[in-house]
Design an enzyme around this catalytic site. Structure first.
Site, PDB file in Angstrom:
ATOM      1  N   GLU A 204       0.917  -1.267  -0.354  1.00 13.97           N
ATOM      2  CA  GLU A 204       0.206  -0.196   0.331  1.00 13.97           C
ATOM      3  C   GLU A 204       1.290   0.863  -0.020  1.00 13.97           C
ATOM      4  OE1 GLU A 204      -2.445  -0.570   4.049  1.00 13.97           O
ATOM      5  OE2 GLU A 204      -2.593  -2.214   3.598  1.00 13.97           O
TER       6      GLU A 204
ATOM      7  N   LYS B 241       2.519   4.393   0.665  1.00 16.32           N
ATOM      8  CA  LYS B 241       2.157   5.194   2.475  1.00 16.32           C
ATOM      9  C   LYS B 241       2.253   6.051   3.003  1.00 16.32           C
ATOM     10  CE  LYS B 241       4.863   5.332   6.787  1.00 16.32           C
ATOM     11  NZ  LYS B 241       4.598   6.939   7.566  1.00 16.32           N
TER      12      LYS B 241
ATOM     13  N   ASP C 229       1.099  10.213   4.026  1.00 14.44           N
ATOM     14  CA  ASP C 229       2.293  10.504   4.789  1.00 14.44           C
ATOM     15  C   ASP C 229       0.892  11.579   5.639  1.00 14.44           C
ATOM     16  OD1 ASP C 229       3.672  12.191   5.554  1.00 14.44           O
ATOM     17  OD2 ASP C 229       5.436  13.470   4.094  1.00 14.44           O
TER      18      ASP C 229
ATOM     19  N   TYR D 289      -7.783   1.607   6.071  1.00 14.46           N
ATOM     20  CA  TYR D 289      -6.557   0.721   5.542  1.00 14.46           C
ATOM     21  C   TYR D 289      -6.428  -0.178   6.705  1.00 14.46           C
ATOM     22  CZ  TYR D 289      -3.621   4.411   8.418  1.00 14.46           C
ATOM     23  OH  TYR D 289      -2.330   5.203   8.750  1.00 14.46           O
TER      24      TYR D 289
ATOM     25  N   LYS E 291      10.846   3.200   3.853  1.00 14.07           N
ATOM     26  CA  LYS E 291      10.982   4.928   3.330  1.00 14.07           C
ATOM     27  C   LYS E 291      11.399   4.765   1.357  1.00 14.07           C
ATOM     28  CE  LYS E 291       8.564   6.582   6.802  1.00 14.07           C
ATOM     29  NZ  LYS E 291       9.256   7.568   7.853  1.00 14.07           N
TER      30      LYS E 291
ATOM     31  N   CYS F 187      35.013  36.550  17.144  1.00 15.61           N
ATOM     32  CA  CYS F 187      33.368  36.226  17.105  1.00 15.61           C
ATOM     33  C   CYS F 187      32.376  37.345  16.923  1.00 15.61           C
ATOM     34  CB  CYS F 187      32.479  36.193  18.805  1.00 15.61           C
ATOM     35  SG  CYS F 187      31.403  36.038  18.488  1.00 15.61           S
TER      36      CYS F 187
ATOM     37  N   CYS G 167      30.682  38.974  19.241  1.00 18.34           N
ATOM     38  CA  CYS G 167      31.020  40.067  20.736  1.00 18.34           C
ATOM     39  C   CYS G 167      32.556  40.202  20.664  1.00 18.34           C
ATOM     40  CB  CYS G 167      31.032  39.137  22.362  1.00 18.34           C
ATOM     41  SG  CYS G 167      32.245  37.723  21.944  1.00 18.34           S
TER      42      CYS G 167
ATOM     43  N   CYS H 101      34.387  31.049  20.887  1.00 21.08           N
ATOM     44  CA  CYS H 101      34.381  32.643  20.970  1.00 21.08           C
ATOM     45  C   CYS H 101      34.983  32.048  22.509  1.00 21.08           C
ATOM     46  CB  CYS H 101      32.881  33.158  21.077  1.00 21.08           C
ATOM     47  SG  CYS H 101      32.952  34.294  21.689  1.00 21.08           S
TER      48      CYS H 101
ATOM     49  N   CYS I 148      30.159  36.969  26.103  1.00 23.54           N
ATOM     50  CA  CYS I 148      29.585  37.524  24.942  1.00 23.54           C
ATOM     51  C   CYS I 148      28.166  37.038  24.907  1.00 23.54           C
ATOM     52  CB  CYS I 148      30.466  35.827  24.376  1.00 23.54           C
ATOM     53  SG  CYS I 148      29.203  35.818  22.853  1.00 23.54           S
TER      54      CYS I 148
HETATM   55  C1  9MJ Z   1      -0.180   4.580   5.478  1.00 29.22           C
HETATM   56  N1  9MJ Z   1       0.298   6.045   6.337  1.00 29.22           N
HETATM   57  O1  9MJ Z   1      -0.485   5.242   4.322  1.00 29.22           O
HETATM   58  C2  9MJ Z   1      -0.742   1.938   7.008  1.00 29.22           C
HETATM   59  N2  9MJ Z   1      -0.244   3.484   5.775  1.00 29.22           N
HETATM   60  O2  9MJ Z   1      -1.561   0.091   8.957  1.00 29.22           O
HETATM   61  C3  9MJ Z   1      -1.048   2.707   5.511  1.00 29.22           C
HETATM   62  N3  9MJ Z   1      -0.415   3.365   7.426  1.00 29.22           N
HETATM   63  C4  9MJ Z   1      -0.396   0.835   8.767  1.00 29.22           C
HETATM   64  N4  9MJ Z   1      -1.166   1.649   6.501  1.00 29.22           N
HETATM   65  C5  9MJ Z   1      -0.768  -0.051  10.321  1.00 29.22           C
HETATM   66  N5  9MJ Z   1      -1.677   2.471   4.155  1.00 29.22           N
HETATM   67  C6  9MJ Z   1      -0.260   0.512  10.683  1.00 29.22           C
HETATM   68  C7  9MJ Z   1       0.539   1.320   9.956  1.00 29.22           C
END
Ligand code: 9MJ
Length: 673
Positions: free
Chosen positions: A116, A118, A120, A228, A317, A411, A414, A429, A435
């Protein structure tokens, strides 16, 4: 009459909720905006005339409710999980390997994962009782979050009633609230038009909008959500796989991400990751990686958790983002110990979701190693929430005559001479408390949490009080008067009086905190506590000879010299005396003759603990003789993981280092209670 009205209200509610679903979730509107508005206004008018007939899932509730003073706390029936991270294919493979071992899979049998994107944004939980949305909460620490029901109600993608005739008694849905790129642009344009500060990135925009006390403001922002996972489920059989769970959520009218896919084995997962990375810019919303979850829920149960992160999922990530820009100038900032830190002033550049105009260059060695010169085009890197840094210079783009950066002889604050000892990367410094920069930083440090812990005397206030000439030394903290403090801009009498009370309260402290607060070079929190334990009184420490100092654990020759130099200075002794005369005292003993039962053990703390802060835990472990390290190695005795632990748990597992929870930590510290 009333029966007819009741029926019409119910009918309008169903119709409007259905149209919202087609419009927002399926992206396939069934009627025009004008028709929708007309039905909506009809419902509003009927509800106004008959407030007793308003139902909990009425679409008119989406416009927001009057502001709250504060969010209530919500305890999650089923804990909300955090995820461990992987930053490379190797780490992803190691994760797959651990899963395979625990599940005792045959060599030729791949594990099936749900991949899936991720998102943010902000993790939230939606609670439906008999099909009606009754409560929504943020993740918080995973155990307890904030009740943001009214704000979530304004998000049109969230069904106020599940699309089923046979709803489960309870269904908790977990998902991510986020702001898509177009809505982010729009929100920022409105903020700029209203002369307000725009959001730095969509994540902050989503978080800021969802944690609004006034849900009418949330309603004005266009937030999105993808569901999710499941939390508490009562009265219905849960699906057998993550894929079926997502399908079920979609059937119930919840938005789910269409980019998900089943991947068999680590190679397929990585191919998915690369594919999504390629599409990242075209998705229309921010993602920061990919989540892989073992698809079979029975296997998920078998794998279980470590602390609050599942063993059955990993977040891979994306690497830190980089961008090129021009280095305008290198300036030097003066810190508490006089250290001059070079800071790159940059042509503003958008990287990693924010506009960056400053980046750290660490020290002179770093500048020389990278050969960074003003005028250079440089690569700036930013990952997550870390401080942006200059990664390297693009040498081909160096303008003619670009000159090397020179360490200033004086510095910048001072004008005292700057010294750099042989072999030391840091230039300093020599002005000490003369200072202005060092003095201000020293006072901030003195007031900080691990030192005197003066509530309310934060960095900004120290700056303000110094600007007003009220703080010229540490001892001046105790000379502050109500009237003068209250007269500062943006300072009310009440806050001034709170500050003075906090200062009074902080006078009752420990010798370790006070020593640490003095900011003696090479004497950190641990060293200060150890010295306090060893000498038992300030006088004994001040009069200690070098040999005596060297007898103390953790005090090496450099720290010993620094202590001797500090106490040899008359003005430091005068300052200490002035502070003691104001009533600072150390009635709380550091040492109750504790047996160092954990001597030789090395622990790592990660994640947030509930019963104490990590610093407290560290201090207590040290009192028992243990070492507390910030990184996991083969020498680590154990890792204690609280909520949302980081990659340390993954590392520990891969090295075979035991990972324990907070209860085990408390048991270990039991001797101190
Ligand atoms: C995000 N942030 O898109 C989880 N998440 O599943 C997806 N986070 C998640 N799954 C279990 N797609 C803990 C967090």
């Amino acid at each position: 009459m009333s029966k007819k009205v009741k029926e019409r209200i119910a009918q309008l509610g169903v119709q409007l909720n259905d149209h919202s679903y087609h419009y927002y979730v399926l992206d396939n509107p069934q009627i025009s905006d004008a028709e929708y508005d007309s039905l909506f206004r009809e419902l509003q008018a009927l509800e106004e005339a008959h407030p007793d007939l308003i139902s909990a899932d009425s679409p008119t509730h989406r416009v927001g409710a009057p502001p709250l003073d504060d969010f209530e706390q919500v305890t999650h029936a089923v804990a909300m999980l955090s995820l461990n991270n992987a930053f490379s294919f190797d780490e992803l493979q190691a994760f797959d390997q651990r899963v395979r071992e625990r599940l005792e899979m045959e060599a030729d049998q791949p594990v099936q994962y749900m991949a899936e994107p991720k998102l943010d944004g902000l993790a939230i939980s939606l609670r439906y009782e008999r099909g009606v949305f009754v409560q929504g909460a943020t993740r918080g620490d995973g155990h307890t979050g904030e009740n943001v029901t009214e704000n979530l109600r304004t998000i049109e993608m969230i069904p106020l009633r599940l699309r089923t005739n046979n709803p489960p008694e309870v269904l908790e849905v977990r998902g991510e609230v986020f702001m898509d790129d177009a809505s982010f642009e729009q929100a920022n344009q409105s903020l700029i038009a209203a002369d307000q500060k725009p959001f730095v990135n969509p994540r902050n925009a989503a978080a800021g909008s969802l944690r609004q006390k006034d849900s009418r403001k949330t309603a004005k922002r266009r937030l999105s959500i993808y569901a999710y996972s499941l939390g508490e489920v009562v009265g219905v059989q849960i699906p057998a796989t993550q894929a079926l769970a997502l399908e079920w959520l979609a059937e119930l009218g919840l938005p789910t991400n269409s980019e998900v896919a089943i991947c068999e084995g680590a190679e397929a997962c990585y191919a998915y990751y690369e594919n999504i990375q390629g599409k990242r810019a075209q998705l229309g919303y921010d993602i920061d990686g990919v989540v892989f979850k073992v698809n079979e829920l029975s296997q998920q149960r078998e794998l279980g958790f470590v602390s609050r992160a599942p063993r059955w999922a990993i977040a891979t990530k994306f690497p830190a983002e980089e961008a090129q820009t021009v280095l305008l100038e290198v300036e030097f900032q003066v810190g508490r110990t006089g250290a001059l830190t070079p800071v790159a002033r940059l042509e503003p550049v958008f990287v990693g979701g924010v506009t960056v105009s400053n980046a750290t260059l660490h020290n002179m060695d770093e500048i020389e190693r990278k050969d960074v010169r003003p005028g250079d085009t440089v690569v700036v890197r930013r990952a997550g929430d870390v401080i942006p840094e200059v990664a390297r210079v693009v040498e081909e783009k160096r303008p003619k005559g670009a000159r090397k950066v020179k360490l200033p002889a004086k510095c910048p604050v001072c004008k005292s001479p700057v010294m750099r000892s042989e072999g030391d990367a840091v230039a300093r410094c020599t002005g000490g408390f003369l200072c202005d920069a060092q003095r201000r930083e020293g006072i901030k440090h003195y007031a900080s949490r691990k030192a005197l812990d003066i509530d309310g005397l934060g960095d900004k206030l120290v700056e303000q009080l110094s600007d007003a000439g009220l703080l010229n030394s540490l001892a001046d903290v105790y000379q502050l008067e109500l009237e003068a403090v209250a007269a500062l801009p943006r300072m009310a009498e009440k806050s001034a009086s709170n500050l003075l009370q906090a200062i009074e309260k902080s006078k009752n402290t420990t010798l370790g905190r006070f020593l640490f607060g003095l900011g003696i070079r090479e004497v950190g929190e641990t060293g200060a506590a150890t010295l306090a334990n060893h000498f038992g009184s300030l006088d004994a420490l001040i009069n200690a000879k070098e040999a005596e100092l060297l007898e103390v654990d953790d005090i090496g020759p450099v720290a010993a010299k620094s202590l001797l130099a500090f106490f040899a200075q008359k003005n430091n002794i005068e300052m200490i005396n002035a502070i003691l005369q104001s009533g600072v005292s150390f009635p709380v003993a550091e040492k109750a003759v504790i047996e160092p039962t954990l001597a030789g053990n090395v622990y790592v703390l990660t994640g947030s603990l509930e019963s104490m802060t990590r610093d407290e835990a560290k201090h207590k472990l040290q009192l028992l003789g243990a070492k507390v390290s910030s990184s996991v190695s083969k020498k680590t005795t154990a890792v204690f993981a609280g909520a949302s632990p980081g990659s340390k748990v993954v590392k520990a597992e891969s090295l075979g280092v035991p990972v324990e929870d907070e209860q085990a930590l408390q048991a270990l510290l039991g001797a101190l209670e």
